[in-house]
Design an enzyme around this catalytic site. Structure first.
Site, PDB file in Angstrom:
ATOM      1  N   ASP A 194       0.816  -1.222   0.000  1.00 51.28           N
ATOM      2  CA  ASP A 194       0.000   0.000   0.000  1.00 51.28           C
ATOM      3  C   ASP A 194       0.847   1.269   0.000  1.00 51.28           C
ATOM      4  O   ASP A 194       0.318   2.354   0.234  1.00 51.28           O
ATOM      5  CB  ASP A 194      -0.955   0.063   1.210  1.00 51.28           C
ATOM      6  CG  ASP A 194      -1.977  -1.065   1.194  1.00 51.28           C
ATOM      7  OD1 ASP A 194      -2.111  -1.720   0.148  1.00 51.28           O
ATOM      8  OD2 ASP A 194      -2.621  -1.269   2.226  1.00 51.28           O
ATOM      9  N   GLU A 195       2.131   1.151  -0.235  1.00 48.11           N
ATOM     10  CA  GLU A 195       2.960   2.350  -0.165  1.00 48.11           C
ATOM     11  C   GLU A 195       3.702   2.648  -1.461  1.00 48.11           C
ATOM     12  O   GLU A 195       4.610   3.469  -1.493  1.00 48.11           O
ATOM     13  CB  GLU A 195       3.942   2.245   1.022  1.00 48.11           C
ATOM     14  CG  GLU A 195       3.202   2.246   2.337  1.00 48.11           C
ATOM     15  CD  GLU A 195       4.097   2.150   3.557  1.00 48.11           C
ATOM     16  OE1 GLU A 195       5.305   2.415   3.439  1.00 48.11           O
ATOM     17  OE2 GLU A 195       3.567   1.798   4.622  1.00 48.11           O
TER      18      GLU A 195
END
Lengths: 279, 279, 279, 279
Positions: D223-224
């Site tokens: 998610d980054e």
């Protein structure tokens, strides 16, 4: 300290334009800060805007550009500086108030030279900010006579742009023509829907689910000049025409301010009643 | 297991309506799940929608309501169930495809009984989902003759609603009148701007900075029926009419699906060519 | 001329609440202008807000409501009137300027009693509008000592709400607790993303494509109180942290003004760190 | 018929880059269709994307560019053609369905070679569109063992990109590293808010007024990775976590499709975990 410049060029498209234009800048040893270009394929027309800095001879750049561009190119080279403007308003304060605050804190990229209004309501607000306010009533005057008075006052200030910040009088084609595409208006609808009077009432009657505002240049055809910026907000059955007008104010003032920023930073080309904008 | 119901009431406003209506539900021992009400102050008209559950005698509720409501009230009590629909389409697949996927996974709140199209392009897509597809060409037929064929096919299915999922033929007032306000159309512009043909071309020519889509009920006046839902996307000078059409597709399909959900869940009142919607 | 009132009730849900509550209003012969209700199914909690007008005995209505509501109901009955507020600010003018203009033209639904700031920058703006300005520097003081000075000044005005219009000092839990849920803050990010300092710098570093602003009540946990309103604008790689901060200002001021309108019109219930808002 | 190409160059900024690069294209007699450039002033880094057409020797262009660019420039020259992709999904159909429809009608700019899922729910939908479907259950397997099976299947197809169309298993850093920045994921929140599991539940609990979706490249940190596109919809107290999940689906599918279009058209530069995108 180097000067900053904005160069706008538009001309019929042909091969190698970017290469040639950037060549003129490169060989004049200028610092290009940002370049944007766009080719309208349908019309085969080229647009380019360049921000650059340097100690230079403007005439030399222009003549270099003329040497490599098609003969019908439009070349516009501006030093970066604040524009001089006069604002026309009527009774509503939201756009004028927003512009006065921005101006006061040096965020408008323009010098507001004066406010002209056909009502006195906004006088005390304007004078808080030490801007000259001219009350020019339209009462008992023909539209033409009223406009002549306004023009006489405008002439005192020699502004580059007129801003209609909810100025609610219809301008004659004669008036508009004098400042063609140097007048910016905020229209309280999502143009081209609801041209003309009382757009919020029209929107309410039609039962639309979204309302909007449109900032545009004014030319001879009322509400039909090149569009600069638009924005919208959702509405529903609970909002009547007055509610829509109230909600619309926040959109109007933000859209007008955004459009003025684009105009004052020389980010806009106007061509065939449409705008090309490099944001 | 209790039945679920949706009750819609609209009538001239008067004091105590909510108290009286909720009294009828309370005294019938019904479980109110959700209630929404709205009073149109300009027209002094009252709207109320209630979802409730219970084992009940529908006639008893209706007669209880008639007893306490003004005589010209409209009362509409529906058991919660899927609506039966027929979809009309032409060549574009984006709205139809989106509806078929939702339907296949039981998310449409409707039974798609059949697709009718004046072209064959969408046949293989439709048949993947095992829905009957009727190709009814408009070629070499008068508009009226074509519509009679369509009507004959629709009659086989007895749908409650017709959905125009980018059906690109203009409907006659005669046709529309037969299903008045039971036809839902998706118009590819931000109505009332760009009524009529080629709205994306119109939008491009006008140089707007936002385009949109409008889902609306169809009545006798083309593109002028009550608006259900609208949505928009920003555009700029880099998009030509084709680009706008492509970008617009995603807006169209989402707006149409949203509008159908509102219709199929009995969330909409239509009055004087406008909608009151309790989302 | 009748008084106008706003009644807010929240309590555990049970059958017949709307019927019983509207019964109290009906039998007191009040004119209901608008009613909104909501049942939180997960928590089985009921919320209702009613605007009504009438010449009435407030105590009689309250006691009527107590008679029919669950014992743990919260009943809040307010006469419609302007709220008294104090604004805290620091250096940025955009939110304060917007509120001052709205206040000057009687659009804020509140009396601004005073501005308190830890800098002097906004003094001349404030004084243009003839509002008292208190400069309370934080320099060479502990946070607690600074807050005590602020509290002493606030006490002079006895405001109902504190508005943090870009007040850039962190409040202690002790301070916040004294005004719990009566402080409204504008946070310059799309909470809960980018809690804490320099949210635009954080947003820039993360490379987000949308930035936002959040108006919320302040409680003991910084940036974690109940959210009232949020709004966003798109950004892209061309905007650095400063550009985002500049663009964000227009969002911040509009979101704060919208939230204040909701608060001052008694449209909000706070429960379990969330808001129920009847717009 | 001329070939079409997309050229992407990024390198440390220096004077005259545009002039020199366009010179190489001009002297190779290529037809430039569109050029975009951007200079990241903070990092002093230059990005340029050019679409051009011509009958040319790719090696000659590359070597011409190497001759005039800084030594650490990245040059990426692609013929315009469809990308080969494999899609991973789990149970939810909305993103996969949307991509299958677009693919079927030749609008995806990619060849979907296969679908891999850890559930069988989407098999019949996939097979309607005659795409191979691989069911690879994760049950009774370590995460690593499951991923090895997936990798073996992916290897059969040699895709250029993996698309996670609501694939709900966490990928190991080992897996992600093999396709670093060639995996595109749709995350059902407005990142960086609500990283991790159940973002709609998190959003509901926090009481936000806007929810969103984020399409991003996947790298080793879940998610980054670099964000490609984000979009949002407003919500209020009436929506619980399930409602938000349902509403979010339409945003997710549109954002994912938009991001894929940008990726497949070679419009994106990735640098320092951020994207520069020429839309």
């Amino acid at each position: 300290m180097q000067e900053q410049y904005i160069l706008r060029i538009d001309c019929p498209d042909e091969k190698g334009l970017v290469h040639k234009i950037t060549g003129v800048l490169y060989h004049n040893d200028l610092n290009v800060i940002r370049t944007d270009e766009f080719v309208d394929k349908e019309k085969s027309h080229f647009f380019m805007r360049t921000e650059f800095a340097g100690s230079t001879d403007e005439k030399k750049i222009i003549s270099g550009l003329i040497g490599i561009l098609p003969t019908d190119a439009t070349i516009c080279l501006n030093k970066v500086r604040k524009k001089n403007i006069v604002i026309l308003a009527t009774k509503e304060h939201h756009c004028l108030g927003d512009l006065l605050i921005r101006h006061h804190f040096n965020e408008l990229n323009a010098n507001i030279l004066a406010i002209i209004s056909n009502h006195q309501i906004l006088q005390s607000l304007t004078e808080k900010f030490e801007i000259p306010f001219h009350f020019i009533s339209h009462e008992n005057k023909t539209r033409e006579a009223h406009e002549i008075e306004i023009l006489d006052t405008i002439e005192l200030y020699q502004p580059e742009f007129l801003v209609l910040a909810k100025y609610m009088r219809v301008l004659t084609a004669t008036f508009s023509a004098q400042f063609s595409n140097n007048i910016i208006n905020i229209h309280h609808s999502f143009l081209p829907a609801f041209i003309g009077a009382n757009p919020y009432r029209q929107a309410y009657e039609r039962g639309v689910k979204i309302i909007g505002a449109t900032a545009h240049f004014v030319n001879e055809n009322l509400d039909e000049g090149p569009i600069i910026a638009q924005s919208i907000i959702p509405v529903d059955h609970t909002e009547n025409a007055n509610d829509m007008a109230r909600l619309g104010k926040d959109v109007e003032k933000i859209v007008l301010a955004k459009a003025l920023k684009l105009v004052f930073e020389d980010r806009i080309f106007i061509r065939e009643n449409k705008t090309v904008i490099f944001e």
